[in-house]
Design a protein around this motif. Structure first.
Motif, mmCIF file in Angstrom:
data_model
loop_
_atom_site.group_PDB
_atom_site.id
_atom_site.type_symbol
_atom_site.label_atom_id
_atom_site.label_comp_id
_atom_site.label_asym_id
_atom_site.label_seq_id
_atom_site.Cartn_x
_atom_site.Cartn_y
_atom_site.Cartn_z
ATOM 1 N N ALA A 277 0.808 -1.223 0.000
ATOM 2 C CA ALA A 277 0.000 0.000 0.000
ATOM 3 C C ALA A 277 0.842 1.274 0.000
ATOM 4 N N PRO A 278 1.798 1.446 0.934
ATOM 5 C CA PRO A 278 2.610 2.670 0.883
ATOM 6 C C PRO A 278 3.461 2.755 -0.372
ATOM 7 N N LEU A 281 1.215 4.085 -3.041
ATOM 8 C CA LEU A 281 0.953 5.510 -2.786
ATOM 9 C C LEU A 281 2.146 6.367 -3.200
ATOM 10 N N HIS A 285 2.281 9.097 -6.238
ATOM 11 C CA HIS A 285 2.732 10.470 -6.005
ATOM 12 C C HIS A 285 3.640 10.952 -7.130
#
Length: 418
Positions: A277-278, A281, A285
């Motif tokens: 998940a990170p 993300l 970005h």
């Protein structure tokens, strides 16, 4: 509610299916001016196959199917001879498709309607994508063809002859299961490798990261670290490719874990998702950077199905299995964790797969298996961080480290959740 007598319903359905198959394939042929046959011919040939199968079944003479095929072949020979006289012959593709269509029509009557429909769709796709398949074939190198042939040897020659039983100390090694995992990993790597060859440099960092992660995240990390060092204006782009490739490693291993140890999937998926998940993300970005991508190199991935590579992976996997079983026997969970950390530095796949194997043999519990798999991935992540810092330098580390560290921190947080 059927309006047909029961004795007619099945035959009508069979002939309708055969007609649909013929129309499907014929529709593709009709749109080509160089085709030797069109919509009506293929529909008739498919129903002819169904009809001869019916006659063969009820007359007790399976030779009738062969007679139908011979009649069809003689008709095509006569037609082609006439076309050659007029210098209009344009190849054998349509003729081959006609023979296939005849066989599919017969298969429908013989009770293989679903298989026949699937093969009809496959046949139509092969005919429709002629240009794309030709371009793909022409782009293949000797190395690419060699890779596919070697994968066939791994999967279809070696795998079936290996014994299926637990051997060696602690009964930790099953030769067929070990080699099946070699085939699985080699197949995924081959798919990623061929995808990279097809994608090339035309579709940006996202696809290069995805397929690079399937083929070899280590090779991708090394390649783009070097690329960032040589082309400072593409440092951020290289960082994004590396990040996506390392996210793909966890996605790939999560799928494999689900196949090999379904009982462990809820726990191990939690850890992987917390790492994925990170990473996603952070990749999102930097998505806008894709619009300014320059010419990106294709990662230099060696032949993923080479016999030497496969044997090395299989030997490493078996060695880790033995080491993990031995250390777990004499030192408990701590021994298993030491093996996971050490082996994960160089090959996370072998380490994670050996952990799943130990879990399936009920030699370790679910919690220990999840911790060991996570440690292997963390160790591998640390190794690749070292690569990008040493090769790419501080500029690349500045953009790549936050994403990679967020993956590592996410996995550690996932362990606490489990």
């Amino acid at each position: 509610m059927s309006f047909l007598a029961p004795e007619l319903a099945a035959p009508v359905e069979a002939f309708a299916t055969a007609l649909g198959i013929g129309l499907l394939i014929g529709m593709e042929r009709e749109r080509r001016s160089d085709s030797a046959a069109g919509l009506r011919t293929f529909a008739l040939v498919s129903m002819l196959g169904c009809l001869f199968a019916l006659l063969a079944e009820h007359s007790g003479g399976p030779w009738l199917l062969a007679v139908g095929l011979i009649v069809l072949a003689l008709s095509m020979i006569a037609s082609n001879f006439s076309a050659q006289q007029e210098e209009q012959y344009r190849g054998f593709t349509s003729e081959a498709a006609i023979i296939v269509t005849y066989g599919l029509g017969a298969a429908v009557w013989l009770g293989y309607a679903q298989v026949a429909v699937m093969l009809a769709l496959t046949t139509t796709m092969l005919l429709y994508f002629k240009t794309e398949l030709k371009a793909f074939s022409e782009s293949m190198t000797a190395k690419d063809i060699n890779s596919m042939l070697q994968f066939g040897v791994l999967a279809l020659v070696i795998l079936p002859i290996l014994p299926d039983g637990n051997l060696g100390p602690y009964g930790a090694i099953n030769p067929r299961q070990v080699w099946w995992l070699v085939v699985l990993i080699s197949g995924l790597a081959l798919a990623g490798y061929l995808a990279l060859r097809i994608v090339g440099t035309q579709h940006g960092a996202a696809l290069l990261g995805i397929f690079g992660g399937l083929a070899s995240s280590t090779a991708t990390t090394m390649m783009f670290s070097r690329h960032a060092n040589e082309h400072p204006h593409l440092v951020r782009m290289s960082a994004l490719v590396i990040l996506i490739a390392n996210v793909m490693v966890m996605l790939r291993l999560a799928v494999i874990a689900g196949l090999l140890a379904p009982a462990l999937l809820p726990s191990i998926a939690t850890v992987f998702i917390c790492g994925i998940a990170p990473g996603i993300l952070m990749a999102a970005h930097g998505w806008k950077i894709l619009q300014t991508a320059g010419e990106l190199p294709v990662p230099e991935v060696k032949n993923p199905t080479e016999l030497k590579t496969a044997l090395t992976f299989g030997a490493l996997y078996a060695l880790i299995l033995l080491a993990a079983a031995w250390l777990q026997d004499i030192a408990g969970s701590s021994g298993l964790y030491i093996v996971a950390l050490a082996s994960g530095l160089t090959d996370a796949d072998a380490s994670v797969l050996s952990t799943l194997r130990m879990f399936n043999l009920e030699r370790i519990g679910g919690q220990d298996a999840v911790i060991a798999a996570t440690l292997a991935l963390l160790a591998n992540l640390v190794f690749k961080i070292g690569l990008l810092i040493s090769i790419g330098g501080k500029p690349l580390a500045r953009y790549a480290l936050p994403g990679l560290l967020s993956i590592g921190c996410g996995m550690v947080g996932g362990l606490f959740l489990v």
